[in-house]
Design an enzyme around this catalytic site. Structure first.
Site, PDB file in Angstrom:
ATOM      1  N   LYS A 133       0.828  -1.223   0.000  1.00 41.82           N
ATOM      2  CA  LYS A 133       0.000   0.000   0.000  1.00 41.82           C
ATOM      3  C   LYS A 133       0.853   1.260   0.000  1.00 41.82           C
ATOM      4  O   LYS A 133       0.598   2.199  -0.751  1.00 41.82           O
ATOM      5  CB  LYS A 133      -0.905   0.036   1.240  1.00 41.82           C
ATOM      6  N   ASN A 156      -2.727   6.972   5.796  1.00 40.60           N
ATOM      7  CA  ASN A 156      -1.905   6.094   6.624  1.00 40.60           C
ATOM      8  C   ASN A 156      -0.414   6.323   6.395  1.00 40.60           C
ATOM      9  O   ASN A 156       0.415   5.689   7.026  1.00 40.60           O
ATOM     10  CB  ASN A 156      -2.260   4.627   6.320  1.00 40.60           C
ATOM     11  N   HIS A 202      -4.012  -8.672  10.984  1.00 41.77           N
ATOM     12  CA  HIS A 202      -4.960  -8.028  11.909  1.00 41.77           C
ATOM     13  C   HIS A 202      -6.176  -8.911  12.192  1.00 41.77           C
ATOM     14  O   HIS A 202      -7.306  -8.419  12.295  1.00 41.77           O
ATOM     15  CB  HIS A 202      -5.435  -6.696  11.342  1.00 41.77           C
TER      16      HIS A 202
END
Length: 468
Positions: A133, A156, A202
């Site tokens: 990303k 982010n 996650h």
């Protein structure tokens, strides 16, 4: 700053007062809201109060008793569902108070009344996925900037979304969004949405793989982007592409792959054997040789290049503009970053490779590797990387897990050197032209460094101090 719209004279609570939380509080106040705030850290609360923020203990009934809080805005790192909602979020949910984050506020506030004067409305490209990303986001931003497009980068990576400047005519804002950010945002309206890939991550925060994918999918299903750039080398990507398109010829979906040909689709971008190819309605319209692009080594970075290429094509850039920008992209710090080439030896900082999956991609990207590895190892160590040990000329083992890793290396040449200083010195003494000295620790940094960035910075400083 982007002031938040639609909050004038409302009382908005902010939970979490780190970088994004404080920026959110400032943007809400700029939009006319009365802001109250809370953080679990007493030190952070004291600092925020000294800056003039009004504190209310949102974890207790008394903080909500008057029913005057209109919404709760939470920082992305705070759990809102799994493994259990934070007590302040549980209070909001029990009272039916809307819970949002800064990403949701950004999308409802980005378009202002001044847009009717723009010749070209600003657009937003959002990038999500498991791996790549940050590199894909930074690469898109770099390409746009190199092409002369007004552009900002945030989310982010880099700047918090509400700390970005209000957009100008024709600007393209590029945002990296984690699953934590897409999962909760009440507004998601990108013009172009990018999904790189999916691998387990996650799991505790999302209640399993299905919840993790669902959080990523919201950027597409909720946002209704004009164009979707979707990596289809995993089943989830193929499923998402199928959901977003009206059929294989629907060129609103641009499929991306580094594992095989994509035939019969309206728009696709692939990379095979180091060559990026763009296909439109069954015809190849562009090709770029990625093998000489030093800032994007290896198949994982070729996937990032394909995704960035597709996103930039979706906002109107020409292949030649994108190709030129590829060649002067330096890569991100600590992610397959070429620090120097000395005497024919390439020195690469991939300190971000804190687990075996990331280290595997780094090892696959280079040959004749002198591998600096070790730190605070994770369960299983480096045993799963054994099929790639043949690419390693010698390993230099550092940190807490050095001796455990030495046992797993078996017959692969290796030396326990303990420290980064010793590893760089030994590699410098032994490396030959054509070798790559690769820092890919496959471990956390906390035994010797506060974070992976400091570890990478130390490696870089040591390499830069070597005799030229």
């Amino acid at each position: 700053m982007i002031p938040v719209l639609g909050v004038e004279n409302q009382t908005i609570a902010v939970l979490g007062l780190g970088r994004s939380g404080r920026a959110t509080a400032a943007a809400l106040a700029a939009g006319g809201a009365r802001v109250v705030a809370w953080d679990d850290s007493a030190e952070t609360r004291a600092s925020a109060e000294a800056e003039g923020l009004a504190l209310v203990d949102l974890t207790r009934d008394a903080g909500w008793a008057e029913g005057r809080i209109n919404a709760l805005i939470t920082s992305p790192g705070i759990p809102h569902l799994y493994p259990a909602p934070h007590p302040a979020i549980a209070q909001a949910l029990a009272r039916g108070v809307p819970v949002d984050n800064d990403i949701g506020l950004f999308f409802r506030s980005f378009a202002s009344t001044g847009w009717e004067a723009f010749d070209t409305p600003p657009r937003v490209i959002c990038v999500t996925g498991s791996n790549g990303k940050s590199t894909t986001t930074a690469l898109i931003h770099h390409i746009l900037d190199r092409a002369g497009r007004p552009t900002q980068m945030g989310g982010n990576i880099g700047t918090g979304v509400l700390s970005l400047d209000p957009p100008v005519d024709g600007e393209v804002v590029v945002l990296e969004l984690s699953s934590y950010q897409t999962d909760l945002a009440r507004a998601l309206t990108p013009d172009v949405a990018v999904f790189t890939n999916l691998s387990p991550d996650h799991m505790d925060r999302h209640g399993g793989m299905g919840g993790y994918f669902a959080a990523k999918r919201r950027l597409f299903a909720e946002g209704g982007p004009d164009r979707c750039v979707i990596g289809v080398d995993e089943p989830e990507g193929r499923y998402l592409a199928g959901q977003m398109g009206q059929g294989p010829q629907d060129d609103r979906v641009i499929r991306v792959s580094v594992e095989g040909k994509l035939e019969g689709f309206g728009w696709a971008v692939t990379a095979r054997k180091g060559f990026l190819s763009e296909w439109r309605k069954g015809r190849q319209v562009a090709s770029i040789d990625l093998r000489a692009v030093t800032g994007l080594p290896g198949a994982h970075n070729h996937q990032n290049a394909c995704a960035a290429y597709a996103a930039c094509r979706a906002v109107g850039l020409a292949p030649r503009e994108i190709e030129a920008a590829f060649h002067d992209f330096a890569g991100l710090l600590h992610r397959s970053q070429t620090v120097a080439t000395l005497g024919g030896v390439r020195w690469v900082n991939d300190s971000k490779a804190t687990n075996v999956d990331s280290a595997e991609k780094a090892l696959l990207a280079f040959e004749n590797i002198r591998w600096i590895v070790g730190g605070l190892g994770k369960e299983g160590g480096i045993a799963s990387l054994a099929p790639l040990f043949g690419r390693v000329r010698k390993a230099y083992l550092i940190g807490h897990s050095a001796r455990d890793f030495a046992l797993q290396l078996g017959a692969t040449p290796h030396e326990v050197v303990e420290t980064m200083e010793a590893a760089v010195a030994r590699a410098h003494a032994e490396a030959e032209p054509g070798d790559t000295v690769l820092l890919a620790p496959a471990s956390a940094s906390f035994d010797q460094y506060p974070n992976f960035e400091k570890r990478g910075e130390h490696f870089t400083a040591l390499v830069n101090a070597l005799p030229r």
